[in-house]
Design a protein around this motif. Sequence first.
Motif, PDB file in Angstrom:
ATOM      1  N   HIS A 399       0.830  -1.204   0.000  1.00 14.98           N
ATOM      2  CA  HIS A 399       0.000   0.000   0.000  1.00 14.98           C
ATOM      3  C   HIS A 399       0.868   1.260   0.000  1.00 14.98           C
ATOM      4  CE1 HIS A 399      -3.311   2.729   1.212  1.00 14.98           C
ATOM      5  NE2 HIS A 399      -2.402   3.283   1.990  1.00 14.98           N
ATOM      6  N   ALA A 400       1.906   1.264   0.839  1.00 15.56           N
ATOM      7  CA  ALA A 400       2.766   2.448   0.960  1.00 15.56           C
ATOM      8  C   ALA A 400       3.469   2.763  -0.350  1.00 15.56           C
ATOM      9  CB  ALA A 400       3.794   2.232   2.072  1.00 15.56           C
ATOM     10  N   LEU A 401       3.970   1.724  -1.022  1.00 15.64           N
ATOM     11  CA  LEU A 401       4.680   1.916  -2.291  1.00 15.64           C
ATOM     12  C   LEU A 401       3.765   2.528  -3.343  1.00 15.64           C
ATOM     13  CD1 LEU A 401       7.021   1.438  -4.313  1.00 15.64           C
ATOM     14  CD2 LEU A 401       6.122  -0.895  -4.622  1.00 15.64           C
ATOM     15  N   PHE A 402       2.595   1.931  -3.521  1.00 14.69           N
ATOM     16  CA  PHE A 402       1.735   2.341  -4.633  1.00 14.69           C
ATOM     17  C   PHE A 402       0.807   3.510  -4.300  1.00 14.69           C
ATOM     18  CE2 PHE A 402       2.830  -2.074  -5.912  1.00 14.69           C
ATOM     19  CZ  PHE A 402       3.483  -1.734  -7.091  1.00 14.69           C
ATOM     20  N   ASN A 403       0.983   4.087  -3.113  1.00  9.61           N
ATOM     21  CA  ASN A 403       0.316   5.343  -2.787  1.00  9.61           C
ATOM     22  C   ASN A 403       1.315   6.451  -2.465  1.00  9.61           C
ATOM     23  OD1 ASN A 403      -2.847   4.944  -2.492  1.00  9.61           O
ATOM     24  ND2 ASN A 403      -1.882   3.081  -1.709  1.00  9.61           N
ATOM     25  N   SER A 404       2.596   6.159  -2.634  1.00 10.39           N
ATOM     26  CA  SER A 404       3.645   7.126  -2.292  1.00 10.39           C
ATOM     27  C   SER A 404       3.556   8.391  -3.136  1.00 10.39           C
ATOM     28  CB  SER A 404       5.029   6.490  -2.449  1.00 10.39           C
ATOM     29  OG  SER A 404       5.243   6.064  -3.793  1.00 10.39           O
ATOM     30  N   ASP A 405       3.043   8.277  -4.359  1.00 11.38           N
ATOM     31  CA  ASP A 405       2.978   9.442  -5.245  1.00 11.38           C
ATOM     32  C   ASP A 405       1.942  10.468  -4.784  1.00 11.38           C
ATOM     33  OD1 ASP A 405       1.018   7.416  -5.946  1.00 11.38           O
ATOM     34  OD2 ASP A 405       0.503   8.666  -7.662  1.00 11.38           O
ATOM     35  N   LYS A 406       1.090  10.107  -3.834  1.00  8.69           N
ATOM     36  CA  LYS A 406       0.050  11.020  -3.355  1.00  8.69           C
ATOM     37  C   LYS A 406       0.559  11.969  -2.272  1.00  8.69           C
ATOM     38  CE  LYS A 406      -3.602   7.596  -4.220  1.00  8.69           C
ATOM     39  NZ  LYS A 406      -4.669   6.773  -3.592  1.00  8.69           N
ATOM     40  N   TYR A 407       1.809  11.789  -1.851  1.00 10.85           N
ATOM     41  CA  TYR A 407       2.350  12.558  -0.732  1.00 10.85           C
ATOM     42  C   TYR A 407       3.414  13.545  -1.194  1.00 10.85           C
ATOM     43  CZ  TYR A 407       0.109   9.210   2.431  1.00 10.85           C
ATOM     44  OH  TYR A 407      -0.802   8.439   3.107  1.00 10.85           O
ATOM     45  N   GLU A 408       3.403  14.698  -0.549  1.00  7.82           N
ATOM     46  CA  GLU A 408       4.481  15.667  -0.752  1.00  7.82           C
ATOM     47  C   GLU A 408       5.784  15.103  -0.209  1.00  7.82           C
ATOM     48  OE1 GLU A 408       5.916  19.952   1.165  1.00  7.82           O
ATOM     49  OE2 GLU A 408       3.953  19.124   1.633  1.00  7.82           O
ATOM     50  N   ASN A 409       5.747  14.537   0.987  1.00 13.91           N
ATOM     51  CA  ASN A 409       6.933  13.934   1.592  1.00 13.91           C
ATOM     52  C   ASN A 409       7.263  12.612   0.918  1.00 13.91           C
ATOM     53  OD1 ASN A 409       7.337  15.972   3.501  1.00 13.91           O
ATOM     54  ND2 ASN A 409       6.017  14.996   5.024  1.00 13.91           N
ATOM     55  N   GLN A 410       8.538  12.402   0.650  1.00 16.36           N
ATOM     56  CA  GLN A 410       9.016  11.166   0.027  1.00 16.36           C
ATOM     57  C   GLN A 410      10.134  10.589   0.901  1.00 16.36           C
ATOM     58  OE1 GLN A 410       7.805   9.653  -2.988  1.00 16.36           O
ATOM     59  NE2 GLN A 410       6.147  11.087  -2.499  1.00 16.36           N
ATOM     60  N   PRO A 411       9.762   9.871   1.973  1.00 18.60           N
ATOM     61  CA  PRO A 411      10.777   9.420   2.923  1.00 18.60           C
ATOM     62  C   PRO A 411      11.553   8.178   2.519  1.00 18.60           C
ATOM     63  CG  PRO A 411       8.600   8.820   3.698  1.00 18.60           C
ATOM     64  CD  PRO A 411       8.396   9.621   2.455  1.00 18.60           C
ATOM     65  N   PHE A 412      11.080   7.446   1.478  1.00 20.05           N
ATOM     66  CA  PHE A 412      11.731   6.180   1.126  1.00 20.05           C
ATOM     67  C   PHE A 412      11.951   6.064  -0.377  1.00 20.05           C
ATOM     68  CE2 PHE A 412       9.004   5.337   4.872  1.00 20.05           C
ATOM     69  CZ  PHE A 412      10.018   5.071   5.799  1.00 20.05           C
ATOM     70  N   GLY A 413      13.075   5.441  -0.723  1.00 22.35           N
ATOM     71  CA  GLY A 413      13.364   5.145  -2.117  1.00 22.35           C
ATOM     72  C   GLY A 413      13.282   3.664  -2.420  1.00 22.35           C
ATOM     73  N   HIS A 414      13.357   2.828  -1.369  1.00 18.35           N
ATOM     74  CA  HIS A 414      13.321   1.367  -1.528  1.00 18.35           C
ATOM     75  C   HIS A 414      12.211   0.778  -0.670  1.00 18.35           C
ATOM     76  CE1 HIS A 414      17.215   2.189  -3.234  1.00 18.35           C
ATOM     77  NE2 HIS A 414      17.794   2.403  -2.061  1.00 18.35           N
ATOM     78  N   TYR A 415      11.598  -0.296  -1.153  1.00 15.97           N
ATOM     79  CA  TYR A 415      10.510  -0.954  -0.429  1.00 15.97           C
ATOM     80  C   TYR A 415      10.725  -2.461  -0.427  1.00 15.97           C
ATOM     81  CZ  TYR A 415       8.017   3.486  -0.560  1.00 15.97           C
ATOM     82  OH  TYR A 415       7.653   4.816  -0.390  1.00 15.97           O
ATOM     83  N   ILE A 416      10.594  -3.068   0.744  1.00 20.65           N
ATOM     84  CA  ILE A 416      10.619  -4.530   0.863  1.00 20.65           C
ATOM     85  C   ILE A 416       9.193  -5.003   1.109  1.00 20.65           C
ATOM     86  CG2 ILE A 416      11.458  -6.521   2.154  1.00 20.65           C
ATOM     87  CD1 ILE A 416      13.905  -4.923   2.951  1.00 20.65           C
ATOM     88  N   ILE A 417       8.691  -5.821   0.208  1.00 26.27           N
ATOM     89  CA  ILE A 417       7.361  -6.416   0.356  1.00 26.27           C
ATOM     90  C   ILE A 417       7.575  -7.901   0.588  1.00 26.27           C
ATOM     91  CG2 ILE A 417       5.098  -6.779  -0.693  1.00 26.27           C
ATOM     92  CD1 ILE A 417       5.617  -4.352  -2.467  1.00 26.27           C
TER      93      ILE A 417
END
Length: 524
Positions: A399-417
């Motif tokens: 969820h966090a990865l595929f909704n990250s574009d909705k946020y001004e803040n971008q705290p992560f560049g990598h995601y482990i699922i």
Amino acid sequence: MKKTVTLLLILAMTLSMTACAGKQESSSQTENSLGSETTESSSAIPIQTQTSSPAKLTNKMTENELEWVSKRELTLLDKFEKPNTDPNAEHNVSIEFVKGDTETTRKYLDENRDMFTDEEYDHELRKLQKRAEKGDDDLLPSTIIVDGFVLPYFIPAEDDFYDGGSYWFITSQPDENGETELVKESFKSFEEYLEYVRDRDTEWGYSKELVDTEIMYLQIAYDALKSGDYETLPEGTADHRDDHMNLWFAFNDHRDDWEFDRDAVEAIKDSVDEISIYDEEMGKEFTVHVTLPPDYDKDRTYPVFFLTDGIWRFGNCPELRKCMENGEAAPVILVSLYYSYDVTDPDQEMRYEDLVINRELLLNFITDNLMPYLCENYNIDCGNSTLYGHSDGGVFTHHALFNSDKYENQPFGHYIIGSPALWGLKHYNEYEGISNDIYMNDYGYFDRNDTLDKTVFLCAGSLEDPDYAENYREGDDTTLEGVAKLKERLEAHNAELTYKLYESHHYQYIPEMLIEFLKETYPC
């Protein structure tokens, strides 16, 4: 903190107990040696450490949230002793006093005049007059300490019940419409006040043992105030955020629920900052452990390796840090997140509620509150930082990865699922009447964007499907089938993906995977 479980959640859990319930509990320290090799790997570009300028995040915490953040040394190893509940034993009472401000009290009294009868109002005026005559000697009890424990309630002053008077205060509480209203609480005797305390604590779900102890301590403190058998402390002596002085923690300390090697944590404790942080939107307090790398330099910038499920994953931090010590990985800041130590969640209902049902609220908290706060206190390279989640946590990181574009803040560049239990989310959606197309379409990310500018490490255990066979329903994808379909979707969009199956059941591969990811993503 009072644990609440809604009827909806209970029904949802009855319909479908999500992955990890009762099975997650030993992955931090046991079965670390899997002898596992990669059984399947994608041909996509593996994750590489990115070099990017530290991104600035906007902290969206409220003033109240900021006020209640507490940063301290590690207390996970601490032990709490139960208070002496023998009323006939010797007890020590200490009291902090504040100087009475009759002018302010008179103003407050007048502003809330409609809450008092004429008799009550006249009595309060007489009482204020007597206090004004005392001048600098007009001292009111504020913080009460009995046997080293700070009481959560005040006790009346000596003259509160003078000449038939009452002990009163004005508090706020929700009305029948959920709106906040001011209410005057008034008591004609100390016994009546104690009954109010007992009823209030019982309503909040406190144990009988805790309530009885609190009532006993209030009586001991009140008797000591009247007899003068107490120690006067300078104002501000008591640390209200010290768990050791909190009666609640004496009866509700659940540090023993956490899984870790005590000796290993003891060895790194001086490198760990412990943060308590409250989120108003979720109504929950969290414990955050920030494990600093060897030779930490506050003027240097580091990526964060952010681990959900801190109750288990903090136990992996000593080994991860050892990789940095041995030169097997570059220095990173390890951050783990879980609830406050007074929370116990043996059936993982709260975990399921927040990682799956309330995943948007949790993402708001991490993205707009916690990570910006951490960036204000540590130099963090967000673009090269990683967010990890497994099982229900894998549902969350998906969820966090595929909704990250909705946020001004971008705290992560990598995601482990890791082993995302998407079938558990499907069951909840079906119960709620929510379309499963939302997550099956990766929350419409590729409808809004042409490319994915994050890297993804997708993994699972090749032996895990039978672990939850009884939970699958007709038409469900198993965990591995859901992972395989997600892999196909990511590859179809040319995402920067690493995909790996470990020869393991559901959670046993996690310690090995975290070390492997650390070494490969942050090479020395």
